[in-house]
Write an enzyme that holds these catalytic residues in place. Sequence first.
Site, PDB file in Angstrom:
ATOM      1  N   MET A  23       0.713  -1.082  -0.029  1.00 12.84           N
ATOM      2  CA  MET A  23       0.037   0.002  -0.154  1.00 12.84           C
ATOM      3  C   MET A  23       0.925   1.150  -0.030  1.00 12.84           C
ATOM      4  O   MET A  23       0.863   1.924  -0.951  1.00 12.84           O
ATOM      5  CB  MET A  23      -1.010  -0.016   1.149  1.00 12.84           C
ATOM      6  CG  MET A  23      -1.686  -1.071   0.791  1.00 12.84           C
ATOM      7  SD  MET A  23      -3.131  -1.254   2.164  1.00 12.84           S
ATOM      8  CE  MET A  23      -2.132  -1.213   3.421  1.00 12.84           C
ATOM      9  N   SER A  24       1.976   1.468   0.626  1.00 15.56           N
ATOM     10  CA  SER A  24       2.331   2.782   0.568  1.00 15.56           C
ATOM     11  C   SER A  24       2.191   3.326  -0.675  1.00 15.56           C
ATOM     12  O   SER A  24       2.723   4.452  -0.944  1.00 15.56           O
ATOM     13  CB  SER A  24       3.831   2.459   0.766  1.00 15.56           C
ATOM     14  OG  SER A  24       4.257   3.608   1.921  1.00 15.56           O
ATOM     15  N   LEU A  76       2.547   1.954   8.573  1.00 12.40           N
ATOM     16  CA  LEU A  76       2.013   2.914   7.632  1.00 12.40           C
ATOM     17  C   LEU A  76       1.426   1.969   6.411  1.00 12.40           C
ATOM     18  O   LEU A  76       2.386   0.902   6.148  1.00 12.40           O
ATOM     19  CB  LEU A  76       2.795   3.806   7.037  1.00 12.40           C
ATOM     20  CG  LEU A  76       2.759   4.541   5.637  1.00 12.40           C
ATOM     21  CD1 LEU A  76       1.519   5.422   5.733  1.00 12.40           C
ATOM     22  CD2 LEU A  76       3.972   5.180   5.254  1.00 12.40           C
ATOM     23  N   SER A  77       0.328   2.037   5.920  1.00  9.94           N
ATOM     24  CA  SER A  77      -0.083   1.433   4.577  1.00  9.94           C
ATOM     25  C   SER A  77       0.084  -0.214   4.540  1.00  9.94           C
ATOM     26  O   SER A  77      -0.634  -0.779   5.327  1.00  9.94           O
ATOM     27  CB  SER A  77       0.911   2.078   3.539  1.00  9.94           C
ATOM     28  OG  SER A  77       0.329   1.536   2.231  1.00  9.94           O
ATOM     29  N   ALA A  78       0.889  -0.728   3.888  1.00 12.92           N
ATOM     30  CA  ALA A  78       1.291  -2.227   4.108  1.00 12.92           C
ATOM     31  C   ALA A  78       1.782  -2.554   5.394  1.00 12.92           C
ATOM     32  O   ALA A  78       1.206  -3.621   5.916  1.00 12.92           O
ATOM     33  CB  ALA A  78       2.491  -2.740   3.052  1.00 12.92           C
TER      34      ALA A  78
END
Length: 438
Positions: free
Chosen positions: A1-2, A181-183
């Site tokens: 995801m980032s 964050l994200s992943a």
Amino acid sequence: MSHAVPSHPAPPGPPPPGPGRGGRWSRTVRRLAAVVALATGAALAGPGTAGASATGPTEARAAALERVTSFGANPGGLNMYVYRPATLPANAPVVVALHGCTQSAQVYSDNSGLNTFADRHGFLVVYAETTTVNNANKCFNWFQPGDTRRGGGEAASIRQMVAHAATAYGTDTGRAQVTGLSAGGAMTSVMLAAYPDVFTAGAVVAGIPYGCGTDVVSAFGCMSPGVDRTPAAWARAVRDAHPGFAGPWPRVAIWHGDNDPTVAPRNADELRDQWTAVHGLGQTPDRTSTIGPNSTRRSEYLAADGGASVVEVNRVPGIGHGTPVDPGSGAEQCGSTGTQHFIDSVCSSYWITRFFGLDGTTTPEPPVDPPVDPPTEPAACWTANNYEHVRAGRATTTGGQVYAKGSGQHLGLYNTFVTHTLKESPAGHYVVADGSCP
């Protein structure tokens, strides 16, 4: 995801393998992911610096991280780094930090601002790091069953880092928290679900609920437009991750940018639904307020006994995909914007540290300003087509039709041609306000 590739799985292909990290499919996925990473390099850079300081990015200052080359069982093949403040008391808390895709432990350490508060309050930070061997884009494998189950893969490696921190640095195993964050945010969800007996609290930044993605194809859908399930279904996924666990369940803080183009903001709602249901709470906040210099909207869900909040949602206005930071030397400032996906906004690490109870208080204090009752808040309105409403988490889609989240009002077909204005009041409840929204 980032970044723009789902946390980022490789492109769709044959069915995922059974338990285990090896095998022909695993090698094929890694090769395909490497090709995608090269072919979509520009997309991976993605929009993440929006909102950076007008005076230019802040230069990141390299922190002195200790590499731990041997920390016990490491079935996930991760790297372990530690930030140890100059003064670390006996039985100090430990915070595990999980970076986003294409990032590293060093990048997350230099920009997130966590070390500022480790120095101030005396706790250890463990930076777990994945590699291109695990994922071509250096994403934690939050969507691979072999890495997300208790006792196996990357999840087991992270759990072992907490155990090693206790023996090597004298940290308190009863005061372990995790954030990412994200992943790394999605992997934070994994750790809270798979190891609720290890982590007392977690903070998910631009992440995804536990149990959403179980293969490459579903991972893309989890990121955007997101997946709408009932709170009971989300809670069941968490309870099934560690059958028989009776609590207490970890407290969870959720952070998400309103304009996140990579991980749809509706994921914040689904995470809220998941963890409020795990705690046996409803989805209407007990307390709302604004925090930080940018008036981040906070919704708090209090424990059944009326004590501290066990779930909170922080919706950061005007930012995209990344960790909110606020460079400076003020008491509530932290972080750097010297690299992508650290966005000048509000120092999320300050508020996360406070939520974890690491700022010298036994339980997080309520906001200094009197809480604002939801009906008195200015109504938030959005005008967009039905596709964008669903993608942003303001509506859901079933059978090609779209319905406003909360009110269930029918908005028409799921396409880009039908446009409506939706008003949010209270938080998470949307009604049609065509031509009447302030």
